[in-house]
Design a protein around this motif. Structure first.
Motif, PDB file in Angstrom:
ATOM      1  N   ALA A 186      36.557  49.596   4.981  1.00 37.34           N
ATOM      2  CA  ALA A 186      35.934  50.512   5.978  1.00 37.34           C
ATOM      3  C   ALA A 186      36.511  51.718   5.871  1.00 37.34           C
ATOM      4  N   GLU A 187      37.643  51.987   5.556  1.00 38.18           N
ATOM      5  CA  GLU A 187      38.437  53.308   5.420  1.00 38.18           C
ATOM      6  C   GLU A 187      37.682  54.091   4.118  1.00 38.18           C
ATOM      7  N   LYS A 188      37.482  53.436   3.032  1.00 40.15           N
ATOM      8  CA  LYS A 188      37.118  53.988   1.866  1.00 40.15           C
ATOM      9  C   LYS A 188      35.396  54.363   2.188  1.00 40.15           C
ATOM     10  N   GLU A 189      34.750  53.691   3.044  1.00 40.04           N
ATOM     11  CA  GLU A 189      33.319  54.070   3.240  1.00 40.04           C
ATOM     12  C   GLU A 189      33.577  55.322   4.151  1.00 40.04           C
ATOM     13  N   ASN A 190      34.490  55.482   5.124  1.00 42.35           N
ATOM     14  CA  ASN A 190      34.472  56.789   5.681  1.00 42.35           C
ATOM     15  C   ASN A 190      35.094  57.945   4.820  1.00 42.35           C
ATOM     16  N   LEU A 249      37.077  62.598  -4.159  1.00 37.90           N
ATOM     17  CA  LEU A 249      37.775  61.578  -3.795  1.00 37.90           C
ATOM     18  C   LEU A 249      38.718  60.900  -4.762  1.00 37.90           C
ATOM     19  N   LEU A 250      40.211  61.026  -4.594  1.00 36.60           N
ATOM     20  CA  LEU A 250      40.983  60.839  -5.270  1.00 36.60           C
ATOM     21  C   LEU A 250      41.770  59.521  -5.066  1.00 36.60           C
ATOM     22  N   PRO A 251      41.980  58.305  -5.731  1.00 32.17           N
ATOM     23  CA  PRO A 251      42.727  57.342  -5.336  1.00 32.17           C
ATOM     24  C   PRO A 251      44.385  57.227  -5.427  1.00 32.17           C
TER      25      PRO A 251
END
Length: 223
Positions: free
Chosen positions: A84-88, A106-108
């Motif tokens: 859910a946080e990744k989708e945000n 978007l950096l992991p």
């Protein structure tokens, strides 16, 4: 020195004065027109442009926009590291790209995160002579039907050490109560200096919320 010998010297001096004057005028022109049009210009046109951009940014910071974005980002639980946080994050990348930002990436990152175990949650119990008088709830009351989400994270204190396996489900703590203000290092130092008769070892300390991260307080108590 004869007149014939002095003429070349006068010629050289005259040429030097002329060349110096030309260089001075060129430098003055560069200073007036070249530098003023550079990136560090303080001209009135640049000031007006900065004020215009600043005004546009302030105009866009409206309470209703903040409310809409807050509802959008917090409409469901989004614990760090979860899908859910990744989708945000992906939603923000798309939105900022649409706004025209020069570069949005978007950096992991690999970080150490703590998560609760929903099948074996922690509870805190207060007892009176061995009789339980209070047990902490695992869920909060649903105030609005739209807030009833099955993905709500159960309460837990991140990065705190687990109890022994046999008491992990109902972590029973016994001991005298000691108030330690905000639970900072200065608070414990003050207590040790001014109340040496109070021993916090084996005690239940009551900590006031604020002046530091709550997880930091638990770490201090374990030292």
């Amino acid at each position: 020195m004869t007149m014939k010998q002095s003429r070349p010297c006068l010629l050289y001096v005259g040429l030097a004065v002329i060349i110096g004057s030309i260089l001075f005028v060129v430098g003055l022109l560069i200073g007036l027109y070249g530098i003023s049009n550079g990136p560090c210009s303080t001209s009135s046109s640049t000031s007006i442009e900065d004020e215009t951009i600043g005004g546009m940014m302030i105009d866009e910071c409206k309470a209703e926009y903040i409310e809409q974005n807050l509802k959008l980002l917090s409409s469901r639980p989004h614990l760090a590291g979860t899908p859910a946080e990744k989708e945000n994050a992906e939603m923000l990348v798309n939105l900022w790209t649409e706004y025209g930002f020069d570069s949005v990436r978007l950096l992991p990152y690999d970080v150490l995160l703590a998560y609760p175990d929903p099948d074996n949650p922690n509870t805190v119990m207060i007892t009176d002579n061995g009789v339980g008088v209070f047990t902490s709830a695992l869920t909060e009351a649903v105030l609005r039907p739209e807030d009833n989400n099955t993905d709500v994270v159960p309460p837990f204190n991140a990065y705190s050490a687990q109890g022994e396996p046999e008491v992990y489900h109902h972590f029973l703590v016994q001991g005298p109560l000691v108030y330690v203000n905000h639970g900072t290092s200065d608070d414990f130092d003050w207590l040790a200096k001014n109340r040496p008769d109070i021993n916090i070892n084996g005690s239940i300390v009551i900590v006031k919320y604020g002046k530091g991260f709550r997880g930091h307080k638990s770490l201090k108590l374990k030292k």
